[in-house]
Design a protein around this motif. Structure first.
Motif, PDB file in Angstrom:
ATOM      1  N   LEU A  20       4.834  -0.311  13.021  1.00 37.48           N
ATOM      2  CA  LEU A  20       5.196  -0.947  11.757  1.00 37.48           C
ATOM      3  C   LEU A  20       4.751  -0.087  10.572  1.00 37.48           C
ATOM      4  CD1 LEU A  20       6.428  -3.577  10.623  1.00 37.48           C
ATOM      5  CD2 LEU A  20       4.141  -4.567  10.680  1.00 37.48           C
ATOM      6  N   ALA A  21       3.489   0.361  10.607  1.00 39.04           N
ATOM      7  CA  ALA A  21       2.955   1.184   9.517  1.00 39.04           C
ATOM      8  C   ALA A  21       3.719   2.503   9.407  1.00 39.04           C
ATOM      9  CB  ALA A  21       1.471   1.442   9.744  1.00 39.04           C
ATOM     10  N   LYS A  22       3.980   3.145  10.548  1.00 37.92           N
ATOM     11  CA  LYS A  22       4.707   4.421  10.541  1.00 37.92           C
ATOM     12  C   LYS A  22       6.118   4.256   9.990  1.00 37.92           C
ATOM     13  CE  LYS A  22       2.306   6.821  14.320  1.00 37.92           C
ATOM     14  NZ  LYS A  22       2.436   7.375  15.698  1.00 37.92           N
ATOM     15  N   LYS A  23       6.780   3.192  10.403  1.00 38.63           N
ATOM     16  CA  LYS A  23       8.160   2.959   9.965  1.00 38.63           C
ATOM     17  C   LYS A  23       8.217   2.691   8.459  1.00 38.63           C
ATOM     18  CE  LYS A  23      12.345   0.460  11.284  1.00 38.63           C
ATOM     19  NZ  LYS A  23      13.091   1.702  11.526  1.00 38.63           N
ATOM     20  N   ILE A  24       7.261   1.935   7.952  1.00 41.87           N
ATOM     21  CA  ILE A  24       7.223   1.627   6.518  1.00 41.87           C
ATOM     22  C   ILE A  24       6.983   2.898   5.700  1.00 41.87           C
ATOM     23  CG2 ILE A  24       5.831   0.482   4.734  1.00 41.87           C
ATOM     24  CD1 ILE A  24       5.507  -1.861   6.782  1.00 41.87           C
ATOM     25  N   ILE A  25       6.028   3.718   6.125  1.00 36.39           N
ATOM     26  CA  ILE A  25       5.719   4.966   5.422  1.00 36.39           C
ATOM     27  C   ILE A  25       6.934   5.891   5.416  1.00 36.39           C
ATOM     28  CG2 ILE A  25       4.355   7.096   5.544  1.00 36.39           C
ATOM     29  CD1 ILE A  25       2.023   5.336   6.591  1.00 36.39           C
ATOM     30  N   HIS A  26       7.573   6.019   6.583  1.00 31.70           N
ATOM     31  CA  HIS A  26       8.749   6.901   6.704  1.00 31.70           C
ATOM     32  C   HIS A  26       9.909   6.391   5.848  1.00 31.70           C
ATOM     33  CE1 HIS A  26      11.734   9.552   8.504  1.00 31.70           C
ATOM     34  NE2 HIS A  26      12.496   8.480   8.711  1.00 31.70           N
ATOM     35  N   SER A  27      10.193   5.091   5.933  1.00 29.79           N
ATOM     36  CA  SER A  27      11.339   4.524   5.216  1.00 29.79           C
ATOM     37  C   SER A  27      11.173   4.614   3.706  1.00 29.79           C
ATOM     38  CB  SER A  27      11.546   3.065   5.631  1.00 29.79           C
ATOM     39  OG  SER A  27      11.831   2.967   7.012  1.00 29.79           O
ATOM     40  N   LEU A  28       9.928   4.516   3.241  1.00 28.22           N
ATOM     41  CA  LEU A  28       9.662   4.582   1.806  1.00 28.22           C
ATOM     42  C   LEU A  28       9.483   6.016   1.304  1.00 28.22           C
ATOM     43  CD1 LEU A  28       7.187   1.600   1.250  1.00 28.22           C
ATOM     44  CD2 LEU A  28       9.338   1.951   0.040  1.00 28.22           C
TER      45      LEU A  28
ATOM     46  N   LEU B 191       0.832  -1.204   0.000  1.00 26.86           N
ATOM     47  CA  LEU B 191       0.000   0.000   0.000  1.00 26.86           C
ATOM     48  C   LEU B 191       0.869   1.257   0.000  1.00 26.86           C
ATOM     49  CD1 LEU B 191      -2.731  -1.091   2.575  1.00 26.86           C
ATOM     50  CD2 LEU B 191      -3.115  -0.628   0.144  1.00 26.86           C
ATOM     51  N   ALA B 192       1.905   1.258   0.837  1.00 23.40           N
ATOM     52  CA  ALA B 192       2.775   2.436   0.949  1.00 23.40           C
ATOM     53  C   ALA B 192       3.528   2.709  -0.351  1.00 23.40           C
ATOM     54  CB  ALA B 192       3.754   2.249   2.104  1.00 23.40           C
ATOM     55  N   LYS B 193       3.915   1.671  -1.056  1.00 27.39           N
ATOM     56  CA  LYS B 193       4.623   1.863  -2.328  1.00 27.39           C
ATOM     57  C   LYS B 193       3.722   2.503  -3.379  1.00 27.39           C
ATOM     58  CE  LYS B 193       7.991  -0.795  -3.664  1.00 27.39           C
ATOM     59  NZ  LYS B 193       8.846  -1.900  -4.124  1.00 27.39           N
ATOM     60  N   LYS B 194       2.400   2.342  -3.198  1.00 23.72           N
ATOM     61  CA  LYS B 194       1.433   2.942  -4.127  1.00 23.72           C
ATOM     62  C   LYS B 194       0.838   4.234  -3.561  1.00 23.72           C
ATOM     63  CE  LYS B 194       0.073  -1.561  -6.015  1.00 23.72           C
ATOM     64  NZ  LYS B 194      -1.042  -2.548  -6.129  1.00 23.72           N
ATOM     65  N   ASN B 195       1.392   4.691  -2.424  1.00 18.76           N
ATOM     66  CA  ASN B 195       0.909   5.902  -1.747  1.00 18.76           C
ATOM     67  C   ASN B 195      -0.565   5.797  -1.357  1.00 18.76           C
ATOM     68  OD1 ASN B 195       3.373   7.531  -1.892  1.00 18.76           O
ATOM     69  ND2 ASN B 195       3.005   7.528  -4.106  1.00 18.76           N
ATOM     70  N   LYS B 196      -1.004   4.587  -1.066  1.00 15.43           N
ATOM     71  CA  LYS B 196      -2.382   4.366  -0.627  1.00 15.43           C
ATOM     72  C   LYS B 196      -2.442   4.337   0.898  1.00 15.43           C
ATOM     73  CE  LYS B 196      -4.025   1.806  -4.685  1.00 15.43           C
ATOM     74  NZ  LYS B 196      -4.671   0.549  -5.154  1.00 15.43           N
ATOM     75  N   ASP B 197      -3.589   4.729   1.448  1.00 18.67           N
ATOM     76  CA  ASP B 197      -3.735   4.770   2.899  1.00 18.67           C
ATOM     77  C   ASP B 197      -3.686   3.369   3.504  1.00 18.67           C
ATOM     78  OD1 ASP B 197      -3.985   7.486   2.711  1.00 18.67           O
ATOM     79  OD2 ASP B 197      -6.176   7.499   2.868  1.00 18.67           O
ATOM     80  N   ILE B 198      -3.135   3.303   4.712  1.00 16.00           N
ATOM     81  CA  ILE B 198      -3.040   2.039   5.444  1.00 16.00           C
ATOM     82  C   ILE B 198      -4.071   2.058   6.568  1.00 16.00           C
ATOM     83  CG2 ILE B 198      -1.574   0.598   6.914  1.00 16.00           C
ATOM     84  CD1 ILE B 198       0.844   1.721   5.369  1.00 16.00           C
TER      85      ILE B 198
END
Length: 283
Positions: free
Chosen positions: A223-231, A169-176
């Motif tokens: 987990l969600a925050k870290k993925i969004i930030h890292s990407l 989802l994050a790679k597609k800039n979609k909401d989690i």
């Protein structure tokens, strides 16, 4: 020297397909039983399997209808196992490896070990503990039972709630979307580590029960925050109202001493350290 044979039942799942890829690079001979040719729900598969299985074979049984959410699925899973048992019970196999689940354990806030209480709260967990008991009863000290926790990795076909779904989802800039405040803390282990552990346990001829986990926990929110930030993603986290109680009391921790003791120098990835650009590029 004659190659040792590993027979795998269930070839299309996340773990089984990864295991097949790994074993093909080793000196073991791999024989795959797929559901099209060997449908374990049908008794006519029993004789087909009997013609292939040999004494001293190592069998890895992964076949399951999962998740087992209904009594219909539960009964079919037990039927599959019973037909499988009928097909090999007269063979002098070397080892029976069964892929179970951490769902067999009772809910607790204590660290879970292989001897922790097993009173499952779901039909899925009940199905696995029933299968485990049947296999231990029939194959005894030839039995190796694996109880993995949540598994992540690029080829996961389920896209389940957690790392795999959040990354895509994050790679597609979609909401989690996460449940409640995402406060549940769970153990996540990478599929590559799962396969290495399973293969080493088989190679070392281990028996008994082993939890397959990382020993580290992280909340779904972190987990969600870290993925969004890292990407560097533009995704936002949407907090959904929880309709029921926290799963597993909001905490699922594991003791990994048994794995460390039986597989020396094993290095298991820490999901916090794993979420970086090189890792995301594999998705």
């Amino acid at each position: 020297m004659k190659k040792k044979r590993i027979l795998i039942f269930g070839s299309k799942g996340f773990i089984s397909s990864s295991f097949i890829t790994y074993v093909k690079k080793t000196n073991y001979k791999l024989i795959i039983f797929d559901s099209k040719k060997y449908n374990l729900l049908k008794t006519d598969s029993i004789k087909k399997i009997q013609r292939v299985v040999k004494d001293q074979d190592i069998i890895f049984f992964v076949s399951a209808i999962a998740p087992s959410k209904t009594f219909f699925d539960f009964n079919r899973n037990i039927k599959m196992l019973l037909n499988f048992i009928d097909s090999i019970k007269k063979k002098k196999i070397k080892k029976l490896v069964y892929l179970s689940s951490d769902a067999v354990y009772s809910d607790t806030k204590k660290k879970i070990t292989e001897s922790s209480k097993t009173v499952p709260t779901t039909l899925h967990g009940l199905m696995h503990i029933t299968r485990e008991n049947l296999l231990f009863k029939l194959f005894g000290k030839k039995t190796l039972v694996l109880r993995p926790t949540l598994i992540y990795g690029k080829n996961d076909p389920h896209n389940g709630y957690g790392p795999n779904s959040f990354i895509r989802l994050a790679k597609k800039n979609k909401d989690i979307k996460i449940f409640g405040k995402g406060e549940e803390r769970r153990d996540h282990i990478h599929v590559e580590d799962v396969i290495k552990i399973i293969f080493n346990l088989i190679k070392k001829n281990k028996i008994g029960i082993f939890n397959i986990c990382s020993g580290k926990i992280i909340s779904f929110n972190e987990l969600a925050k870290k993925i969004i930030h890292s990407l560097g993603s533009r995704s936002k986290i949407i907090y959904l109202k929880r309709s029921g109680p926290l799963h597993h009391l909001g905490l699922r921790r594991f003791n990994i001493n048994k794995i460390k003791k039986n597989i020396h120098k094993i290095k298991i990835m820490n999901i916090r350290q794993n979420l970086n650009k090189n890792f995301f590029d594999t998705y």
